[in-house]
Design an enzyme around this catalytic site. Sequence first.
Site, PDB file in Angstrom:
ATOM      1  N   ASN A 280     -11.601   4.024   6.847  1.00  0.00           N
ATOM      2  CA  ASN A 280     -11.533   4.938   5.698  1.00  0.00           C
ATOM      3  C   ASN A 280     -10.266   5.792   5.818  1.00  0.00           C
ATOM      4  O   ASN A 280      -9.496   5.653   6.786  1.00  0.00           O
ATOM      5  CB  ASN A 280     -12.794   5.808   5.628  1.00  0.00           C
ATOM      6  CG  ASN A 280     -12.903   6.554   4.302  1.00  0.00           C
ATOM      7  OD1 ASN A 280     -12.703   5.974   3.235  1.00  0.00           O
ATOM      8  ND2 ASN A 280     -13.195   7.834   4.340  1.00  0.00           N
ATOM      9  N   LYS A 281     -10.069   6.655   4.872  1.00  0.00           N
ATOM     10  CA  LYS A 281      -8.868   7.503   4.800  1.00  0.00           C
ATOM     11  C   LYS A 281      -8.557   8.168   6.132  1.00  0.00           C
ATOM     12  O   LYS A 281      -9.464   8.618   6.834  1.00  0.00           O
ATOM     13  CB  LYS A 281      -9.101   8.549   3.710  1.00  0.00           C
ATOM     14  CG  LYS A 281      -8.002   9.558   3.502  1.00  0.00           C
ATOM     15  CD  LYS A 281      -6.634   8.953   3.308  1.00  0.00           C
ATOM     16  CE  LYS A 281      -6.560   7.979   2.156  1.00  0.00           C
ATOM     17  NZ  LYS A 281      -5.309   7.169   2.172  1.00  0.00           N
TER      18      LYS A 281
ATOM     19  N   GLY B 192      -8.695   4.274  -4.332  1.00  0.00           N
ATOM     20  CA  GLY B 192     -10.100   4.203  -3.954  1.00  0.00           C
ATOM     21  C   GLY B 192     -10.515   2.746  -4.009  1.00  0.00           C
ATOM     22  O   GLY B 192     -10.218   2.043  -4.991  1.00  0.00           O
ATOM     23  N   ALA B 193     -11.177   2.288  -2.956  1.00  0.00           N
ATOM     24  CA  ALA B 193     -11.394   0.841  -2.796  1.00  0.00           C
ATOM     25  C   ALA B 193     -12.051   0.158  -4.002  1.00  0.00           C
ATOM     26  O   ALA B 193     -11.499  -0.816  -4.543  1.00  0.00           O
ATOM     27  CB  ALA B 193     -12.177   0.589  -1.504  1.00  0.00           C
TER      28      ALA B 193
ATOM     29  N   ASP C 298     -12.981   1.872   2.963  1.00  0.00           N
ATOM     30  CA  ASP C 298     -12.082   0.857   2.391  1.00  0.00           C
ATOM     31  C   ASP C 298     -12.374  -0.527   2.933  1.00  0.00           C
ATOM     32  O   ASP C 298     -12.021  -1.540   2.311  1.00  0.00           O
ATOM     33  CB  ASP C 298     -10.632   1.236   2.655  1.00  0.00           C
ATOM     34  CG  ASP C 298     -10.274   2.479   1.860  1.00  0.00           C
ATOM     35  OD1 ASP C 298     -10.518   3.589   2.357  1.00  0.00           O
ATOM     36  OD2 ASP C 298      -9.824   2.326   0.713  1.00  0.00           O
TER      37      ASP C 298
ATOM     38  N   ARG D  22      -1.657  -3.497  -2.020  1.00  0.00           N
ATOM     39  CA  ARG D  22      -1.992  -2.653  -0.858  1.00  0.00           C
ATOM     40  C   ARG D  22      -2.800  -3.519   0.119  1.00  0.00           C
ATOM     41  O   ARG D  22      -3.564  -4.382  -0.320  1.00  0.00           O
ATOM     42  CB  ARG D  22      -2.814  -1.420  -1.264  1.00  0.00           C
ATOM     43  CG  ARG D  22      -2.024  -0.375  -2.045  1.00  0.00           C
ATOM     44  CD  ARG D  22      -2.875   0.872  -2.324  1.00  0.00           C
ATOM     45  NE  ARG D  22      -2.961   1.764  -1.177  1.00  0.00           N
ATOM     46  CZ  ARG D  22      -3.756   2.844  -1.141  1.00  0.00           C
ATOM     47  NH1 ARG D  22      -4.528   3.137  -2.175  1.00  0.00           N
ATOM     48  NH2 ARG D  22      -3.777   3.623  -0.069  1.00  0.00           N
TER      49      ARG D  22
HETATM   50  O1  MRU Z   1      -5.446   5.900  -0.269  1.00  0.00           O
HETATM   51  P1  MRU Z   1      -6.666   6.010  -1.133  1.00  0.00           P
HETATM   52  O2  MRU Z   1      -6.720   7.273  -1.929  1.00  0.00           O
HETATM   53  O3  MRU Z   1      -6.865   4.769  -1.977  1.00  0.00           O
HETATM   54  O4  MRU Z   1      -7.873   6.057  -0.097  1.00  0.00           O
HETATM   55  C1  MRU Z   1      -9.189   6.108  -0.600  1.00  0.00           C
HETATM   56  C2  MRU Z   1     -10.197   6.279   0.462  1.00  0.00           C
HETATM   57  O5  MRU Z   1      -9.902   6.248   1.630  1.00  0.00           O
HETATM   58  C3  MRU Z   1     -11.616   6.403   0.024  1.00  0.00           C
HETATM   59  O6  MRU Z   1     -12.321   7.216   0.899  1.00  0.00           O
HETATM   60  C4  MRU Z   1     -12.242   5.008   0.039  1.00  0.00           C
HETATM   61  O7  MRU Z   1     -11.510   4.127  -0.750  1.00  0.00           O
HETATM   62  C5  MRU Z   1     -13.633   5.031  -0.412  1.00  0.00           C
HETATM   63  S1  MRU Z   1     -13.671   4.986  -2.147  1.00  0.00           S
HETATM   64  C6  MRU Z   1     -15.094   5.008  -2.854  1.00  0.00           C
END
Ligand code: MRU
Length: 382
Positions: free
Chosen positions: A274-275, A53-54, A264, A114
């Site tokens: 985003n994801k 999560g970012a 992100d 990452r």
């Molecule tokens: O691969 P991840 O689990 O780090 O991806 C996280 C996301 O895509 C979240 O939606 C994003 O970081 C927003 S977090 C508040």
Amino acid sequence: MNIATPTTVAWVGGPPGRVRLLDQTRLPLETHHIEVDTVQGMVDAIRRLAVRGAPAIGVAAAWGVLLGLQHGLQYGVERAGVERDGVERAGVERDGARLAELLRTTCADLAAARPTAINLFWALERMQNHGLARLAAGADGRQLFDALLQEAQTIHDEDVRQCRRMGELGEPFVPDGAAILTHCNAGALATGGMGTALAPIYVAKERGKNVAVYADETRPLLQGARLTAWELQQAGVAVTLITDGMAARVMSEGLVRAVFVGSDRVAANGDVCNKIGTLGVAVLARHFGLPFYVVAPTSTFDPRVPNGARIPIEERPAEEVSEGFGRRTAPRGVAVYNPAFDVTPAELVTAIITEVGVLERPDRVGVDRLLRERGHLALPVA
Ligand code: MRU
């Protein structure tokens, strides 16, 4: 009554200190914490999504800088009982060039963990700039460490405050007596505080609204099923789990009234990374006439990237798709494409809710104005 959310990242002790992480790879079956005391340990934890999560990655990396410094300064290499000697020897390190090099290499190592979430680079840039300024002012090793311990704490505290502020600013957009849809996990587990996209839900619940969430499972790593469903259950928020392919059906049945997601990285023109799967949800929301809200702190904005096409998208191992969680679900040898993120064009975004205000119909002018008001800092780590 405030909602109780889990603590994702914490600094313990120090110097020598450690970073305590809730190991998110073990959720929802086990609530297991790990303690990380090296830079490589932190890089591994970020890469294998023990912390993810970012905003949480940014906070964890800020603490990770201390791990690199204390190792380089020989804090923590002493055995228990003679730690004081380590502290004293660290204090006599006065070679500014050596200290600057140690700081730079530590930040560069962490930055390689990452590629997509800008909060990682934002936090490291901030730590590095702060440290270099202290060195320019004549700080020795001990003073550098103390200053950066304070800066990491500030970054962490700010994240906690910003999450709550986004929750307060986003709460009016949460329908009372109807459900919203979310994708991935953008809750407390993804931040140092109460979350981004889930923060308005938590605040709405605190304020007595009748809230409910449909959580996309979020293939392939199931952040929605493993993390969002767990986190919302813990907080007493009604949550219904669906597979990603069911979102269209849920919308067509009128079961949700809005979409809330995190991000992100937000590009200078308001495109939102985003994801993986978020873009599909945004297209569906537009089709079904539902508002699509992005909740992200200004530390997630990257004004150096003109549009979403320029955001580096992490590609993860094929096995996450073909044999996720230890069970092969595809024929051996099949080609797999596994981008971890996608980009939603700004035109599909109803508003971006930040800690400094709500940016409706985001575009280049709006993003620029928002970041100027904030006095934004987001530069690459040298
Ligand atoms: O691969 P991840 O689990 O780090 O991806 C996280 C996301 O895509 C979240 O939606 C994003 O970081 C927003 S977090 C508040």
